[in-house]
Design an enzyme around this catalytic site. Structure first.
Site, PDB file in Angstrom:
ATOM      1  N   ASN A 263      -9.709  -0.142  -0.683  1.00  0.00           N
ATOM      2  CA  ASN A 263     -10.927   0.534   0.082  1.00  0.00           C
ATOM      3  C   ASN A 263     -10.496   2.203  -0.121  1.00  0.00           C
ATOM      4  O   ASN A 263     -11.610   2.786  -0.262  1.00  0.00           O
ATOM      5  CB  ASN A 263     -11.079   0.080   1.522  1.00  0.00           C
ATOM      6  CG  ASN A 263      -9.755  -0.015   2.567  1.00  0.00           C
ATOM      7  OD1 ASN A 263      -8.718  -0.556   1.858  1.00  0.00           O
ATOM      8  ND2 ASN A 263      -9.872   0.775   3.435  1.00  0.00           N
ATOM      9  N   HIS A 264      -9.449   2.437   0.180  1.00  0.00           N
ATOM     10  CA  HIS A 264      -9.095   3.979  -0.009  1.00  0.00           C
ATOM     11  C   HIS A 264      -9.558   4.461  -1.429  1.00  0.00           C
ATOM     12  O   HIS A 264      -9.981   5.545  -1.494  1.00  0.00           O
ATOM     13  CB  HIS A 264      -7.767   4.499   0.250  1.00  0.00           C
ATOM     14  CG  HIS A 264      -7.854   4.354   1.998  1.00  0.00           C
ATOM     15  ND1 HIS A 264      -7.988   5.284   2.723  1.00  0.00           N
ATOM     16  CD2 HIS A 264      -6.925   3.325   2.720  1.00  0.00           C
ATOM     17  CE1 HIS A 264      -7.745   5.016   3.988  1.00  0.00           C
ATOM     18  NE2 HIS A 264      -7.199   3.687   3.990  1.00  0.00           N
TER      19      HIS A 264
ATOM     20  N   ASP B 290       0.918  -1.133  -0.026  1.00  0.00           N
ATOM     21  CA  ASP B 290       0.119  -0.073  -0.020  1.00  0.00           C
ATOM     22  C   ASP B 290       0.862   1.253   0.042  1.00  0.00           C
ATOM     23  O   ASP B 290       1.610   1.348   0.812  1.00  0.00           O
ATOM     24  CB  ASP B 290      -0.922   0.075   1.056  1.00  0.00           C
ATOM     25  CG  ASP B 290      -1.646  -1.160   1.239  1.00  0.00           C
ATOM     26  OD1 ASP B 290      -1.246  -2.335   0.982  1.00  0.00           O
ATOM     27  OD2 ASP B 290      -2.791  -0.994   1.689  1.00  0.00           O
TER      28      ASP B 290
ATOM     29  N   ASP C 297      -5.020   0.817  -2.587  1.00  0.00           N
ATOM     30  CA  ASP C 297      -4.639   1.733  -1.572  1.00  0.00           C
ATOM     31  C   ASP C 297      -3.397   2.812  -2.198  1.00  0.00           C
ATOM     32  O   ASP C 297      -2.473   2.915  -1.605  1.00  0.00           O
ATOM     33  CB  ASP C 297      -4.452   1.492  -0.448  1.00  0.00           C
ATOM     34  CG  ASP C 297      -5.912   1.228   0.470  1.00  0.00           C
ATOM     35  OD1 ASP C 297      -6.974   1.107  -0.348  1.00  0.00           O
ATOM     36  OD2 ASP C 297      -5.909   0.765   1.556  1.00  0.00           O
TER      37      ASP C 297
END
Length: 271
Positions: free
Chosen positions: A65-66, A8, A37
């Site tokens: 998710n980000h 990430d 991410d």
């Protein structure tokens, strides 16, 4: 040619460029796998998107998710949270191009020649590699055909277990949860989003998703990110790549052909 999987990045552009120099990355020869991410909490999210987008076919980047959070906010179905560093993308002159490129990223990748798969967070224990690719494809199809409808229903923690009979928004939400948010599962696939600590901190009856003895995807090496508190994990078929760059630890890369790790130190950006 080398294939490097990187954990990430979360907007840590300078650290990404330092890591690429450390591994001797050449875009005309090598390829990057990025676990998702790319953005948020670090200081240069827009620059990360621009750089990876410019690599074209030289990089395979998943949605995390980000990344989905940014797309939901841009679509009017989410709100910026404390600590988010996404406003620079929302205000960027090339906002539309960056968001369109990001929305087209996959949620799962498998290279049959390398026999390695990549996911941002987790796979449901009942999914083998073929099933995981099919389920991820359902979300990608929704993002192409009806992004507004998808983001309207993306948030939520129920239902919290995969069932082949799920349909509509609930089906897409559960698929998204596994691929981009899940850490711990029970053997039947039930997940608990509140458990975010390292292995050993989870509620009774739960295990790290990759440690479930009934996991159908076992046997195919899988690289994943999302879980900075788990640290670096390397087994015969599981490689955890999120080594907490945005929290002041390291940004790590794994050469998939050689199983060789390279990490660079990171200052703390996260809040």
């Amino acid at each position: 040619m080398a294939t490097w999987a990187i954990g990430d990045i979360q907007g840590c552009y300078d650290e990404l460029r330092t890591l690429l120099r450390s591994i001797g990355f050449r875009p005309d020869r090598d390829r990057l796998w990025l676990v998702g991410d790319l953005i948020n909490r670090g200081p240069r999210s827009a620059d990360v998107l621009r750089f990876v987008r410019a690599l074209g076919d030289g990089a395979v980047s998943l949605l995390g998710n980000h990344d989905l959070h940014l797309l939901a906010v841009a679509a009017g179905h989410g709100r910026l949270k404390r600590g988010d560093t996404l406003q620079e993308i929302l205000d960027a002159p090339d906002r539309a191009a960056l968001l369109e490129w990001l929305r087209e990223r996959p949620l799962f990748h498998h290279d049959p020649d390398l026999n390695v798969a990549m996911v941002h967070a987790a796979l449901a224990p009942s999914w083998d590699i073929r099933a995981a690719a099919a389920r991820a494809g359902e979300v990608s199809s929704a993002l192409r055909s009806d992004p507004d409808g998808y983001f309207r229903h993306m948030y939520g923690n129920t239902p919290h277990r995969w069932d082949d009979a799920l349909q509509g928004p609930q089906r897409l939400r559960v698929i998204t949860d596994y691929l981009t948010r899940v850490r711990f599962c029970q053997p039947d696939g039930t997940y608990d989003m509140r458990a975010k600590g390292p292995p050993g901190s989870q509620p009774a009856g739960f295990l790290p998703w990759y440690a479930l003895p009934t996991r159908a995807s076992a046997g195919t090496p899988i690289v994943f990110g999302h879980w900075s508190t788990v640290g670096m994990v390397a087994t015969d078929d599981v490689f955890a790549l999120d080594t907490g760059c945005v929290w002041g630890r390291t940004l790590s890369a794994l050469c998939l052909e050689e199983r060789r790790w390279v990490s660079v130190d990171c200052p703390q950006h996260g809040r």
